[in-house]
Each structure stands twice: as C-alpha cells, then as structure tokens.
Design an enzyme around this catalytic site. Sequence first.
Site, PDB file in Angstrom:
ATOM      1  N   ASP A 190     -10.825   2.081  -3.235  1.00 28.42           N
ATOM      2  CA  ASP A 190     -11.375   1.804  -1.904  1.00 28.42           C
ATOM      3  C   ASP A 190     -12.893   1.838  -1.922  1.00 28.42           C
ATOM      4  O   ASP A 190     -13.530   1.423  -0.952  1.00 28.42           O
ATOM      5  CB  ASP A 190     -10.847   2.829  -0.889  1.00 28.42           C
ATOM      6  CG  ASP A 190      -9.484   2.425  -0.345  1.00 28.42           C
ATOM      7  OD1 ASP A 190      -9.057   1.286  -0.605  1.00 28.42           O
ATOM      8  OD2 ASP A 190      -8.849   3.254   0.337  1.00 28.42           O
ATOM      9  N   ASP A 243       0.826  -1.214   0.000  1.00 29.72           N
ATOM     10  CA  ASP A 243       0.000   0.000   0.000  1.00 29.72           C
ATOM     11  C   ASP A 243       0.862   1.266   0.000  1.00 29.72           C
ATOM     12  O   ASP A 243       2.076   1.227   0.271  1.00 29.72           O
ATOM     13  CB  ASP A 243      -0.902  -0.025   1.246  1.00 29.72           C
ATOM     14  CG  ASP A 243      -2.252   0.630   1.008  1.00 29.72           C
ATOM     15  OD1 ASP A 243      -2.356   1.466   0.096  1.00 29.72           O
ATOM     16  OD2 ASP A 243      -3.195   0.316   1.748  1.00 29.72           O
TER      17      ASP A 243
HETATM   18  C1  GLA Z   1      -5.760   1.855   2.174  1.00 34.33           C
HETATM   19  C2  GLA Z   1      -6.164   0.694   1.292  1.00 34.33           C
HETATM   20  C3  GLA Z   1      -7.226  -0.133   1.985  1.00 34.33           C
HETATM   21  C4  GLA Z   1      -6.720  -0.606   3.318  1.00 34.33           C
HETATM   22  C5  GLA Z   1      -6.258   0.574   4.153  1.00 34.33           C
HETATM   23  C6  GLA Z   1      -5.564   0.110   5.433  1.00 34.33           C
HETATM   24  O1  GLA Z   1      -6.786   2.773   2.285  1.00 34.33           O
HETATM   25  O2  GLA Z   1      -6.592   1.145   0.045  1.00 34.33           O
HETATM   26  O3  GLA Z   1      -7.602  -1.221   1.172  1.00 34.33           O
HETATM   27  O4  GLA Z   1      -5.664  -1.502   3.112  1.00 34.33           O
HETATM   28  O5  GLA Z   1      -5.341   1.389   3.446  1.00 34.33           O
HETATM   29  O6  GLA Z   1      -5.125   1.159   6.187  1.00 34.33           O
END
Ligand code: GLA
Length: 731
Positions: free
Chosen positions: A550, A480
Amino acid sequence: MSIQYYSDSKIFKLDSQNTSYVLQVESHGYLLHLYYGALIPDAELGYLSYTCYHQHHMPRVEMEGPVYFSKDVNRMEYSCNGCGDFRGSALSIVGSIGTADTDIQYVSHKIYEGKPKIEGQPATYAEENEAQTLEILCKDHVSGAEVTLFYTVFSNYGAMTRHVAVRNTSDSAMNIQRVFSTCLDFHDARDMDVIHLYGNWGREQRFERTSLLHGTQSVGSKRGGSSHMHNPFIAICSHDATEEFGDVYGINLVYTGNFMASAEMDCDGGARVLMGINPDGFSWCLEAGEVFYTPEAVMVYSNEGLGGMSRIFHRLYRNNLCRGPWKNKKRPILINNWEATYFDFNEEKLYDIAKTASELGIEMLVMDDGWFGSRNSSESALGDWFVNEEKLKGGLGKLTEHVNALGMKFGIWFEPEMVSRDSELFRTHPEWALQTPGRHMSIARHQYVLDMSRQDVRDYLFDCIKKVLDNANIAYVKWDFNRSLTEVGSALLENKRQQEVFHRYVLGLYDLLEKLLNAYPDLLLEGCASGGGRFDPAWLYYAPQIWTSDDTDAIERLDIQYGTSMCYPSSAMGSHVSACPNHQIGRNTSLQTRGDVAMAGTFGYELDITKLSDEEKEIVRKQCADYHKYYDVIHYGDLYRLISPWKDRTRCAWSYVSEDKSEAFVTYVVIRCDIHERYYLRLAGLDPNRRYLNETTGQILSGSTWMNAGICIQERLQDFTSRTFHFVAVD
Ligand code: GLA
C-alpha cells in the site's frame, strides 16, 4: 537432467541442469542426506557416503553389525521426533499409543517423468519432458503412518520441489503435529548466512542477512495469511556470497497460510533448514485410510549469488507456476481509483478518470473498494456484494459499457473472505464468521473473517461474485484480504478438529479461487492483502500479479520491490504511480521517478489523473508508450540487481537483460545525492563480446566495457531523481 538410483549403494542422485542432490538409504533403512550443490559426477558418489557416531552417550540405533548409527549427528533427509534426533523435527505424529515419537524407514521408491499435482493445492507444474519425479515411500512401523517424500527436478532450471504425503495405514485415527514440506541438512554451516524478508504493512519484504548462529533462527506466520511480517522464503548462503557470486540456497513455500521457516546450527557446525506449515496452532486428525498432503516447497541452488538464485525463481514462477491466458499475455496498464477517490466516488467521477486515462494510453479502469452495499467507509457492508446503485446510477452494466466504449477494460475490487460487523450478511449469518464460542471476537478494520472451510460460505461467495461478473463486462478482479485471523474456530467442525481450521481455511480459499478461474478462465486476478500481506507463490498460481504494498512512494518502493525481487518476478509485482505528496509518507518525488520505479512491475496509476497538468499528462503518455516498448525485456528478461538500496542508502539500480542478451533496460535512482563528479554504473548480464548501443547517449561499446567500466553518469542528479537506459546489441 535425470534421477538415478544406484541399487548397490542405495544412493539416489537427482540432477538438474546445474545441480546435484544426493541421498542414501543407510543400512538400517534411514534416509541420509549426502549432498546438495553444483553438479558432480555420478562416478564419485561413493565418496559422499558416510555415517557418523561420535560419543557413547548418544542414542544410537542398536542393531547387529559393526556400524553404530546415531540420528543425532547424521544428516537426516526428513527428520522425525523423539527417536534420537534432537534437532528440529520435520515430522511428529501421535498414533494410537499416544506418544509423539515418530520414526520412518525406507520401504520402496519410484521414479517417473513429469510432476504429479497436489490435490486441491497450488504447485509448480511441468510437462513430462520438463521434469522428473522421485517418490520415496517410508513407513513408521509403530504408528502405521506411511510417509511419501516427493522430489521433482526441473530440467531447465537449477530448481527442485519437495512435498510430503502422510497416509494412515493403521485402523485408528492418528494426529499429525508437525509435517514440514522440506528438511535440508548441511554438513558444515559455520561460514553460512541466513537471509529472510521481513516487514509490516506499508514496508514489506525488507531484506535481512545475518550469520547463521548456533541454535535456531526462525521466521513464520500465525496470522492465517503468509503475512506482511515475514515472507515464506529463507535463503542460506556462504558468508562471501554476493549478488553475482557464491553459493546460495533459497527455499520458498507455495502456501498462503501459517508457515514456519527455520535454520538451526547444531553444536557440531552442521545446519538444518525446515520449511512448511507452522506447527504452532496446527494439528491434523488423520482417520484410518486418509492421506494428508503438505504444501510444496521450492528449492533453488545457485553458485551465481543471490542474483543467480532470483533469476531461477523468476523463470520457474513465470513459466511453471503462473497459469492461464495471462501467463504470457501483456498485462493492461491500469488506473485504480483508490488513492484518487477512496470511498467518495460515483459513476461520473469514475468515467471522468477513465476518459482522461484512455486519452493517455491507460488501458483499464479498476474500481476499488466502495461500490457495493452501504459501503461508504471501512465500517460496513463487506459481504453484501451487490452494487450500490445510489452511488453508481444506472448500475455496473452501464458504467462498464461506457468505460468499454472508451476502448478500456474494466476491473473491480472484492474482499470476499471478510464480513463487516455492520452488514446484512453478518446479521443473517453470524455463525459464518470464525469464532470460538464464549470468547470475544476480535475485530480489525470493523470486520470479521468468514469461515472459508465451510462449503456454504464458499458457495455464497461464488454466487455473489458470479452475479457481478455475469452482469457486466469485467476483465479483472482485485482480491483483497485486510485482516489477520483470530479466534479461529469453525462452527461445523468437531472439537478434536478445531486445530485444523487454519489449514482448512487455506484449502477452502484455494477451492474457491479454482472454481472462479474454471468458470472465468480469461479473468485477470490480482492478489492483495492490505498491500503485500499475502505475497507468496501460492497466490501466483491463481493470480499472476499481486499488489506489492500500500506504500506507493517511489523511494520506499525501492526497498520493497528490491526485497520482493528475491523470489518474485517483475511480472508479479503490482506497482503504481500515485500522487504527490505521497499519501502514505508525504514525500514528493518527480513523476518521472515514480514512473521509472513503477515500471519494474505490473505498471499502473493510482491517482486522480483528471487533476494532472498538461505537462504531466504528456509524461504519462510517454510512460505508457515506454511500457509497451520495454515490456518484453522487463517482464521476460533476467533481472540483475546492480546497486542495493540497503548498501549505502544513496543509490539503487537494477537492469533486465533479454534471454538472448540482445537488449537491456537499466534503471538508476538517486536516493541521496553526494559530491561525486561522475559515477560509474557497472552493468551485468550482457554478452562481453557483443557491442551495445546505449540509446540514451548514442555510445556504442562492448558488453565487457559496459559491465567492467560502466555507464558514466556525470549529470548532477538530485535526491529522488532517476534515469533509465536502453541498450541494444548492434552485432
Ligand atoms: C487495502 C488495499 C488497498 C485498497 C484498500 C481498500 O488496503 O491494499 O489497495 O484496495 O484495501 O479498502
């Protein structure tokens, strides 16, 4: 497929299966762009050759002879700054004299089979028989910059790639201010449109198409990542180009950092498209003897509309960009605990999720954010990559053993490039974060960005990840990246090199990813950046799948996935079924619709599966079985977008057709129902002369009828409902 050089006319012709790209060295040694489009015969190349010089006031190259040549009005192959071409420059270099004017002329060239690597950078790759490459060496005789233009043509697709190398042959340092990966001039762009994908967090990759206007339209990123806001993609197409007809030129940059894509229509109606590293915030000090390589631009031409363009990108990326064992291996159906638990989990909760999931056919548990250091919210612990054994009693080894015993793989989340202000790592090494001395460090999500240009930072991160991967059976990593870069200074670099940090950061990231995959070649990586903030081809070289957004709402995902599909194949798009009401926007959709939409990507779940009713569990079981049944056609088939969700915002439909046209899988979603008694969904891409069984209705009709008359949908489908149809050829 071939690359030809005609020495009498000094014309280069680069042919792929169905495209020709033509350029010429004119009499003063400048490279002129002559043609890019559908295949044309070699015998008629002379017809394309021309130079123009309009008016007396235009700066021209003063040479002997009858030809007056002005760079301002000709189609330049790779435009330079300050010597008479006043449109956007692909190249601008400050040499020892201190001026920024740059002027390159042809020196020599070579043509060979295959495709060279770009050292330290991701790029498409090819076997010797799959591609041919042309290198044209040019030189700026004043600054001493040797500029090599690389062109590779792929034999199996209407695709080519370009990148550029600059070598300093002078005896002092020079400064590169702009160095684009590609420059493409069009003779007449007055009836052309420009397409790009814009967005933001949770609403990535929105499709936008506007007329090409006089002046410059540009998109880009200055955020350090390719960004949610604009994808490193631009297409130029004729006004009348549709999904399946008309001329389309798509350009995509294999780069995960700051980029710029611009389309400029000049006042004579010609156009120039540039794609490459964003010059804003970039300069590169090139010492004597050093070489700088740009990232690669992928260029696709199709006269079969946007769909034709996308299908070429998809095949190329699936076959010649994605690497490693996961390139052609079925991806496991995963369940991710993020939307199920957020930070509030322990080993028992994860095990319960895994157990229920495994009973329904789900194949991998992914433990998301919150398993390390003192990470109980987004406020702390990034950088402290050691397991929190208070949360996960018995440690990671025990948890993975238990999950593996269920027959499931185990995956884990990291955000390696970041450090929380409240972390052991930041307290020990504050200088490892990007910063400008004396300036406030902007904070986002309570975190700073590590300086990935530093070897010591990369070594630390590699060791941390290695310890985790060596101590448990981990098949998958979600990588990420949750904030943009600010105050981009590196404590180790001299002042004159601080403008290099954005690009050095990206090179450092590539270096770490490469090292990780070399050490763990079987690891399945999934890219992520707060959803699709770095959905670009560079990531696909390391990670065959990327978390698309997301926003997991099925209806929002129609727009997002439709836009993403412009360049990226379904095998690249992370797509999960989540809970309702949806956590991002509160909408309720049926489990079937969520599954049908998620099936268009790398399929998975992201909800507390233990809370589903028995009836819902049965639906999940069926979805998992369908995933296996339709995997090949969805992941290796050709995409045909049938109804755009942007058109009238009432419906959306798409289909995949297997390469041999023996099978098709169609998805139809109603966004807003209306009063139609029946609706005909016309298919595309089938063989008109073969007969196909619609497995859902039992009807057998010719491909021609299915494509021209369509599937008749009489059912009164409500808002947010969906249907899928599987077609198989019966003769
Ligand atoms: C980001 C990712 C999510 C999740 C969060 C965790 O927003 O896109 O899928 O993994 O971080 O903090």
